[in-house]
Design an enzyme around this catalytic site. Structure first.
Site, PDB file in Angstrom:
ATOM      1  N   HIS A  90       0.810  -1.208   0.000  1.00 37.48           N
ATOM      2  CA  HIS A  90       0.000   0.000   0.000  1.00 37.48           C
ATOM      3  C   HIS A  90       0.848   1.264   0.000  1.00 37.48           C
ATOM      4  CE1 HIS A  90      -3.636  -2.346   1.899  1.00 37.48           C
ATOM      5  NE2 HIS A  90      -3.210  -2.856   0.742  1.00 37.48           N
ATOM      6  N   GLY A  91       2.142   1.118  -0.249  1.00 37.25           N
ATOM      7  CA  GLY A  91       2.997   2.283  -0.399  1.00 37.25           C
ATOM      8  C   GLY A  91       3.689   2.701   0.880  1.00 37.25           C
TER       9      GLY A  91
END
EC number: 3.2.1.67
Length: 399
Positions: free
Chosen positions: A242-243
């Site tokens: 998710h970064g």
């Protein structure tokens, strides 16, 4: 015996004596000498705990040696304060117990330690696949928390280098209330659909650096919770996941500010988010997230390359509807380039009560990879944000 032979004999004895001295002075505590078998089947928990208990009371630089092999261990508590700088030389693989009833909280817990080094090229294997079906937290606010793999609480002057963490049941590495903490050249892996397997989570800590890491998980590669200051992230390869996220912030009362973050020379591949700041609505506490610098970032097919989301809600529905009370300001994005898997490459949804201020976009070049109809128009969206852009920003900026 002639004089030459006598000298050689004395030299040999001296060499053996020196080698013995070095072995003794190095204070190496081999877990196998404390009963560990390393066969991946027998429980080696007591041997590891014994090695820590003995070495922690030794002055200097005691080392716990974990040779090659697979060591099945249940929950471990490595608690200080210790008399020396503790080193764990991990050359083998640690296997977490798959019996969830064995855990009261986490798997490997380090607490109250000043001076810690973990290295050696070995592996912490959380064996999380057996536990992930029991994780209901992505869908329910009230849920049972699974054990995290490596937790560092109240740890000062630590360096974690050249180790791997695989398939944690929850977070791989959690750093809490710690300072002067370096993570370098680590590899963290879990499947992209594994729930809440954040790579590295940092909370209430200061002077934390993460460099040269390769992270692919089912959640944030790196997540930065409340109460942090002076964090540096560089040369991180992230994906899947998710970064690199700040937040979520503003969920609980008593949270404190996040001030001072630098993220540079990072690459994100196929992640759902790139550079993200996320805060809850109806925040019980007024706090700030400020003085962030993101520079020299490469995005490859990232869904939300640049995003500030102050209406964060990971559930089907959230009852909180009041504007977020997290004030975001002085946020700089410079030289962020690559491709977006969504048309909306830049998205700033800020609080109507506390608008984002001082958001700067310089030298941004993001392009939508396109949809099935061949549309490649790339857009940006802004709400309640104040800032500016230079003339070299694509897509067309909304600030």
């Amino acid at each position: 015996m002639d004089s030459n032979n006598a000298i050689l004999a004395i030299s040999l004895l001296f060499s053996i004596w020196c080698a013995t001295c070095v072995a003794q002075s190095s204070n190496v505590y081999n877990v196998k000498e404390h009963g560990a078998l390393g066969n991946g089947k027998n429980d080696d928990t007591k041997a590891f705990q014994a090695a820590w208990d003995v070495s922690c009371v030794v002055e200097g630089n005691p080392t716990i040696l974990i040779p090659k092999g697979s060591y099945l261990v249940g929950p471990l508590l490595f608690k200080g304060p210790c008399k020396g700088v503790m080193t764990i030389d991990l050359r083998g693989q640690l296997l977490a117990s798959t019996n969830l009833n064995a855990y009261t909280k986490n798997w490997v817990d380090f607490r109250y330690i000043n001076g810690l080094v973990i290295s050696g090229g070995g592996i912490f294997n959380g064996q999380g696949s057996s536990a992930w079906p029991y994780n209901k937290c992505p869908k329910k606010w009230s849920c049972k928390i699974l054990p995290m793999s490596l937790v560092f609480s109240f740890v000062k002057n630590a360096k974690i280098k050249s180790i791997s963490s695989l398939d944690s049941k929850l977070f791989h590495i959690h750093i809490f209330s710690s300072e002067n903490f370096d993570i370098e050249s680590v590899t963290i892996n879990a499947p992209g659909d594994s729930p809440n397997t954040d790579g590295i989570h940092v909370a209430d800590s200061t002077n934390v650096t993460i460099t040269d890491a390769t992270i692919g998980t089912g959640d944030d590669c790196i997540s930065i919770g409340p109460g942090n200051s002076n964090l540096t992230i560089s040369n991180v390869h992230c994906g899947p996941g998710h970064g690199i996220s700040v937040g979520s912030l503003g969920k609980n009362s008593g949270e404190t500010d996040v001030v001072g973050l630098t993220v540079r020379n990072c690459t994100l591949n196929g992640t759902t988010n790139g550079l993200r700041i996320k805060t809850w609505q109806s925040s019980p506490t007024l706090l700030k997230a400020a003085h962030f610098t993101y520079e020299d970032i490469t995005m490859n097919n990232v869904y939300n390359p640049i995003i500030i989301d102050q209406e964060y809600c990971p559930y089907v529905s959230c009852t909180e509807k009041d504007p977020s009370r997290v004030q975001i300001y002085d946020i700089k994005f410079t030289n962020v380039k690559g491709t977006s898997s969504s048309a909306e490459a830049i998205k700033f949804i800020c609080s109507s009560s506390f608008p984002c201020q001082g958001v700067i976009l310089n030298d941004i070049d993001l392009h939508y990879t396109g949809d099935a109809r061949g549309n490649k128009t790339t857009t940006s969206t802004c709400a309640n944000v104040q800032g500016k852009s230079n003339e070299n920003v694509k897509p067309n900026p909304c600030i």
